[in-house]
Design a protein around this motif. Structure first.
Motif, PDB file in Angstrom:
ATOM      1  N   GLY A 115       0.776  -1.230   0.000  1.00 17.97           N
ATOM      2  CA  GLY A 115       0.000   0.000   0.000  1.00 17.97           C
ATOM      3  C   GLY A 115       0.803   1.274   0.000  1.00 17.97           C
ATOM      4  O   GLY A 115       0.236   2.361   0.156  1.00 17.97           O
ATOM      5  N   ALA A 116       2.130   1.183  -0.191  1.00 21.42           N
ATOM      6  CA  ALA A 116       2.978   2.376  -0.216  1.00 21.42           C
ATOM      7  C   ALA A 116       3.046   2.918  -1.635  1.00 21.42           C
ATOM      8  O   ALA A 116       3.437   2.196  -2.550  1.00 21.42           O
ATOM      9  CB  ALA A 116       4.378   2.039   0.292  1.00 21.42           C
ATOM     10  N   HIS A 117       2.675   4.173  -1.845  1.00 25.38           N
ATOM     11  CA  HIS A 117       2.535   4.690  -3.209  1.00 25.38           C
ATOM     12  C   HIS A 117       3.859   5.045  -3.862  1.00 25.38           C
ATOM     13  O   HIS A 117       4.068   4.742  -5.028  1.00 25.38           O
ATOM     14  CB  HIS A 117       1.580   5.893  -3.227  1.00 25.38           C
ATOM     15  N   ALA A 118       4.793   5.679  -3.151  1.00 31.73           N
ATOM     16  CA  ALA A 118       6.088   6.021  -3.747  1.00 31.73           C
ATOM     17  C   ALA A 118       6.979   6.692  -2.715  1.00 31.73           C
ATOM     18  O   ALA A 118       6.504   7.470  -1.876  1.00 31.73           O
ATOM     19  CB  ALA A 118       5.912   6.951  -4.958  1.00 31.73           C
ATOM     20  N   ILE A 119       8.276   6.385  -2.793  1.00 30.73           N
ATOM     21  CA  ILE A 119       9.272   7.147  -2.043  1.00 30.73           C
ATOM     22  C   ILE A 119      10.214   7.800  -3.036  1.00 30.73           C
ATOM     23  O   ILE A 119      10.340   7.362  -4.179  1.00 30.73           O
ATOM     24  CB  ILE A 119      10.055   6.280  -1.028  1.00 30.73           C
ATOM     25  N   ASN A 120      10.884   8.868  -2.593  1.00 30.24           N
ATOM     26  CA  ASN A 120      11.739   9.646  -3.474  1.00 30.24           C
ATOM     27  C   ASN A 120      12.775  10.374  -2.636  1.00 30.24           C
ATOM     28  O   ASN A 120      12.805  10.245  -1.409  1.00 30.24           O
ATOM     29  CB  ASN A 120      10.901  10.635  -4.279  1.00 30.24           C
ATOM     30  N   LEU A 121      13.621  11.145  -3.290  1.00 33.67           N
ATOM     31  CA  LEU A 121      14.549  11.994  -2.557  1.00 33.67           C
ATOM     32  C   LEU A 121      13.765  13.097  -1.851  1.00 33.67           C
ATOM     33  O   LEU A 121      12.814  13.644  -2.408  1.00 33.67           O
ATOM     34  CB  LEU A 121      15.568  12.614  -3.508  1.00 33.67           C
TER      35      LEU A 121
END
Length: 393
Positions: free
Chosen positions: A265-271
């Motif tokens: 259910g995690a949509h996105a990680i980024n810097l």
């Protein structure tokens, strides 16, 4: 005291502050977005937990390996895209499938430089106008909430306003603290009960499915705003502090983190972008060579924060209906203002940006595809027409 004599606790505390500000400032946006695309409270709690863990691990890995305070965060603009998009064809499993596609595109950006160059060719004014249009309905929630439930929303607005004047960095976290007090009073007056078991963090896995509407209307806008509003500014902010973030490893790590977290259910990680300055700036440590410790500390504290995910969702469940959208809207005021400014800053790009903004804000759905995608198409078409060279007479 010299730079090398500064206590080690300083960058460790900087990491804690980075997580406190980042998580409390935008978790309501994440939960609003996940709920909008069909997540149950348990699935949203799972997504929040895994986001904290994956961005924590990414921060630790990148900071430790490159001895730079490279921090990762969840995609707050991406969560806003989820909230604006709403339910997609195929429901929650299709949304999870869109998260997987987003992860694949981030990984492809690392492995195929041409994709990154293609994204860079999208005019920043159009990308920011799309984001501003997506954010507008969310930023209106505090206004409508102030009318429908003034007793609940007014303390949040007043707290945010006072703190924005006196302690800007803590304005949104303290607004959430005010919301927590309102929730406590609401629970007391209504006699609502909280299940102790609901405070325990747990992972809810969902088998992803792919639908055309979710891929085009959700995955592509999620990918674009994550790149344009998080990764690219994150690189620039780190460069302003003298750090040259390695692009390919950063995209590989955040892309893998997004891929691993998507089924939960995690949509996105980024810097990290704005919050990156908290760990990379001189306040973290006078010695720039030791600030990587703040990056590792940020990652460790983010994992700890994941343990609070279920408790945060439990509070959201019993909150008055207008309260959490209002908190999410307040948290996005700054991002909305920045997006609008960048969208209309260049007079030559203003008309395509205005069209992009209006289409994105309209919330239209055509052929099962959300407004964010059509806004991008409309803005690019208007720009091509207006900037086309006229044939000589």
């Amino acid at each position: 005291m010299t730079e090398t004599d500064a206590p080690l606790s300083r960058p460790i505390v900087a990491g804690l502050v980075t997580v406190l500000v980042g998580v409390t400032s935008s978790f309501a946006v994440v939960l609003t977005g996940l709920g909008a695309v069909g997540a149950t409270p348990a699935q949203a709690a799972s997504g929040l937990l895994v986001l904290c863990v994956t961005m924590g691990l990414a921060s630790i890995a990148l900071s430790w390996r490159y001895r730079m305070p490279i921090t990762s965060a969840w995609s707050t603009p991406g969560a806003a895209v989820l909230a604006a998009t709403g339910a997609v064809e195929g429901g929650w499993p299709a949304a999870v499938g869109a998260f997987c596609i987003t992860a694949a595109l981030i990984l492809l950006t690392a492995l195929w430089p041409q994709l990154g160059r293609l994204i860079a060719r999208i005019p920043p004014s159009i990308a920011q106008a799309m984001l501003a249009g997506v954010l507008l309905p969310l930023c209106l929630a505090p206004v409508s909430g102030l009318v429908s439930a003034p007793w609940a929303v007014a303390p949040v607005i007043v707290t945010w306003l006072v703190c924005a004047r006196l302690a800007p960095r803590w304005a949104v976290p303290l607004a959430f603290a005010a919301a927590a007090v309102v929730i406590g009073i609401h629970v007391t007056l209504t006699g609502a009960t909280l299940d102790a078991g609901s405070f325990l963090p747990r992972i809810e896995l969902t088998a992803p499915t792919l639908t055309f509407g979710a891929v085009v209307g959700l995955a592509l806008p999620l990918f674009l705003v994550t790149m344009a509003s998080q990764n690219v500014p994150g690189i620039a902010i780190m460069r302003s502090f003298g750090y040259e973030v390695p692009w390919r490893p950063a995209m590989l790590v955040t892309g893998l983190g997004t891929a691993l977290g998507a089924p939960a259910g995690a949509h996105a990680i980024n810097l990290a972008a704005i919050s990156a300055a908290l760990a990379a700036g001189p306040d973290a440590d006078p010695d720039a060579k030791r600030r990587w410790i703040a990056g590792v500390s940020t990652g460790a504290w983010a994992i700890v924060a994941g343990g609070l995910s279920a408790a945060l969702v439990a509070l959201v469940v019993v909150a008055p209906g207008s309260l959490i959208p209002a908190v999410a809207g307040v948290a996005l005021f700054g991002a909305f203002g920045s997006a609008v400014q960048q969208a209309i800053d260049d007079p030559g790009e203003r008309m395509p940006a205005v069209v992009t903004f209006l289409v994105a804000a309209s919330g239209i759905v055509v052929a099962g595809i959300s407004a964010a995608f059509w806004a991008l198409v409309a803005g690019l078409v208007v720009r091509i027409v207006l900037h086309a060279r006229r044939a000589p007479a």
